[in-house]
Design a protein around this motif. Structure first.
Motif, PDB file in Angstrom:
ATOM      1  N   GLN A   9      43.685  58.424  44.385  1.00 22.07           N
ATOM      2  CA  GLN A   9      42.283  58.824  44.542  1.00 22.07           C
ATOM      3  C   GLN A   9      42.086  60.323  44.389  1.00 22.07           C
ATOM      4  N   LYS A  10      43.149  61.052  44.119  1.00 23.89           N
ATOM      5  CA  LYS A  10      43.055  62.467  43.789  1.00 23.89           C
ATOM      6  C   LYS A  10      42.999  62.602  42.271  1.00 23.89           C
ATOM      7  N   LEU A  64      35.522  45.500  34.411  1.00 25.67           N
ATOM      8  CA  LEU A  64      36.444  45.060  35.462  1.00 25.67           C
ATOM      9  C   LEU A  64      36.883  43.608  35.317  1.00 25.67           C
ATOM     10  N   ASN A  65      36.050  42.796  34.704  1.00 22.80           N
ATOM     11  CA  ASN A  65      36.383  41.380  34.569  1.00 22.80           C
ATOM     12  C   ASN A  65      37.712  41.163  33.848  1.00 22.80           C
ATOM     13  N   VAL A  66      38.076  42.115  32.975  1.00 23.66           N
ATOM     14  CA  VAL A  66      39.321  41.938  32.230  1.00 23.66           C
ATOM     15  C   VAL A  66      40.513  41.922  33.171  1.00 23.66           C
ATOM     16  N   LEU A  67      40.417  42.629  34.297  1.00 22.36           N
ATOM     17  CA  LEU A  67      41.539  42.676  35.234  1.00 22.36           C
ATOM     18  C   LEU A  67      41.751  41.335  35.934  1.00 22.36           C
ATOM     19  N   THR A  68      40.674  40.661  36.223  1.00 27.45           N
ATOM     20  CA  THR A  68      40.790  39.377  36.912  1.00 27.45           C
ATOM     21  C   THR A  68      41.271  38.269  35.980  1.00 27.45           C
ATOM     22  N   THR A  84      43.433  53.953  36.245  1.00 33.36           N
ATOM     23  CA  THR A  84      42.372  53.716  37.226  1.00 33.36           C
ATOM     24  C   THR A  84      41.623  55.005  37.564  1.00 33.36           C
ATOM     25  N   PRO A  85      40.449  54.886  38.179  1.00 32.10           N
ATOM     26  CA  PRO A  85      39.668  56.078  38.533  1.00 32.10           C
ATOM     27  C   PRO A  85      40.334  56.907  39.632  1.00 32.10           C
ATOM     28  N   GLY A  86      40.012  58.198  39.650  1.00 31.78           N
ATOM     29  CA  GLY A  86      40.586  59.092  40.639  1.00 31.78           C
ATOM     30  C   GLY A  86      39.545  59.724  41.531  1.00 31.78           C
ATOM     31  N   ASN A  87      38.659  58.921  42.097  1.00 33.00           N
ATOM     32  CA  ASN A  87      37.644  59.468  43.002  1.00 33.00           C
ATOM     33  C   ASN A  87      37.213  58.393  43.995  1.00 33.00           C
ATOM     34  N   PRO A  92      35.791  50.686  44.611  1.00 34.37           N
ATOM     35  CA  PRO A  92      35.774  49.249  44.282  1.00 34.37           C
ATOM     36  C   PRO A  92      36.507  48.928  42.978  1.00 34.37           C
ATOM     37  N   VAL A  93      36.414  49.826  42.004  1.00 29.56           N
ATOM     38  CA  VAL A  93      37.129  49.617  40.743  1.00 29.56           C
ATOM     39  C   VAL A  93      38.637  49.670  40.986  1.00 29.56           C
ATOM     40  N   LEU A  94      39.069  50.658  41.756  1.00 25.24           N
ATOM     41  CA  LEU A  94      40.490  50.769  42.069  1.00 25.24           C
ATOM     42  C   LEU A  94      40.971  49.554  42.847  1.00 25.24           C
ATOM     43  N   GLU A  95      40.174  49.081  43.772  1.00 27.20           N
ATOM     44  CA  GLU A  95      40.569  47.910  44.565  1.00 27.20           C
ATOM     45  C   GLU A  95      40.743  46.676  43.675  1.00 27.20           C
ATOM     46  N   THR A  96      39.867  46.524  42.704  1.00 29.68           N
ATOM     47  CA  THR A  96      39.998  45.393  41.779  1.00 29.68           C
ATOM     48  C   THR A  96      41.277  45.502  40.970  1.00 29.68           C
ATOM     49  N   ALA A  97      41.603  46.713  40.531  1.00 30.71           N
ATOM     50  CA  ALA A  97      42.845  46.927  39.783  1.00 30.71           C
ATOM     51  C   ALA A  97      44.059  46.621  40.645  1.00 30.71           C
ATOM     52  N   LEU A  98      44.020  47.043  41.889  1.00 31.13           N
ATOM     53  CA  LEU A  98      45.149  46.794  42.783  1.00 31.13           C
ATOM     54  C   LEU A  98      45.296  45.305  43.092  1.00 31.13           C
TER      55      LEU A  98
END
Length: 219
Positions: A9-10, A64-68, A84-87, A92-98
């Motif tokens: 997130q940095k 984001l749907n591509v990740l699921t 992934t995003p760094g902010n 929510p985007v990072l959580e979906t990726a994780l």
């Protein structure tokens, strides 16, 4: 197929560099897909600057749907790397990726201001999901003899978080790579580029070994 999220997130710790260069290194022996869900689209800009054909499949500017749906891909990949995003705004985007990931690479530059966001990413987002993860030290300055050992000691003894044995040193070649469209697979191996090529290759080897024997074979 192993989904690897490059996360922190940095901002400014080198997530895009790790994604693109690690993807290139892994592509020497493995089939790789690079996915970008960061709205800054840094990997897209880098990919557009590459003069030759990308050594991996690339899916920039993805919803984001591509990740699921990664597991539903008809094409078999050994590795899928997700930038992934760094902010905080894009948590929510990072959580979906994780949620889609098997492993998380957490780039960290040797800067005090990078510590809190890095530990927050690990403790609040990665560990609760029981994801395998490791910090990758980035932009280590070889002119500072104690820097590498100091930060390794902090990670090991003070913060107690897993890390890669390998690391990425600070090189002009690496800093200029996005604008020049360079990847470790396209750089000419000479005195100027040898350090960058060696560092990324070693990270790729260690990444592959994380999943041995599932991805067995000589690298």
């Amino acid at each position: 197929m192993r989904v690897i999220a490059i996360a922190n997130q940095k901002g400014g710790v080198g997530k895009t560099t790790v994604t693109m260069q690690l993807g290139a290194a892994l592509s020497r022996r493995r089939r790789v897909l690079v996915v970008d869900v960061d709205r800054q689209q840094s990997t897209v800009w880098w990919a557009e600057n590459v003069r030759d054909r990308l050594p991996f499949d690339f899916a920039g500017n993805q919803h984001l749907n591509v990740l699921t749906r990664l597991r539903e891909l008809q094409v078999e990949y050994d590795f899928v790397l997700v930038d992934t995003p760094g902010n905080l705004e894009d948590t929510p985007v990072l959580e979906t990726a994780l949620n889609a990931a098997d492993f998380v690479v957490v780039p960290l530059t040797p800067e005090p201001l990078a510590v809190e966001p890095t530990l927050r990413t690990i403790h609040r987002l990665v560990e609760p999901r029981q994801l395998r993860h490791a910090v990758l030290l980035n932009r280590i300055d070889a002119r500072i003899p104690s820097q590498l050992n100091t930060w390794r000691e902090l990670l090991d003894a003070t913060w107690g978080v897993p890390r890669f044995d390998t690391y990425l040193r600070q090189y002009k070649t690496q800093a200029e790579a996005p604008v020049l469209g360079d990847l470790v697979t396209t750089l000419r191996d000479n005195r100027r580029t040898a350090g960058t090529i060696s560092d990324v290759t070693r990270v790729g080897l260690e990444m592959t070994q994380q999943f041995a024997p599932a991805l067995s074979g000589r690298w």
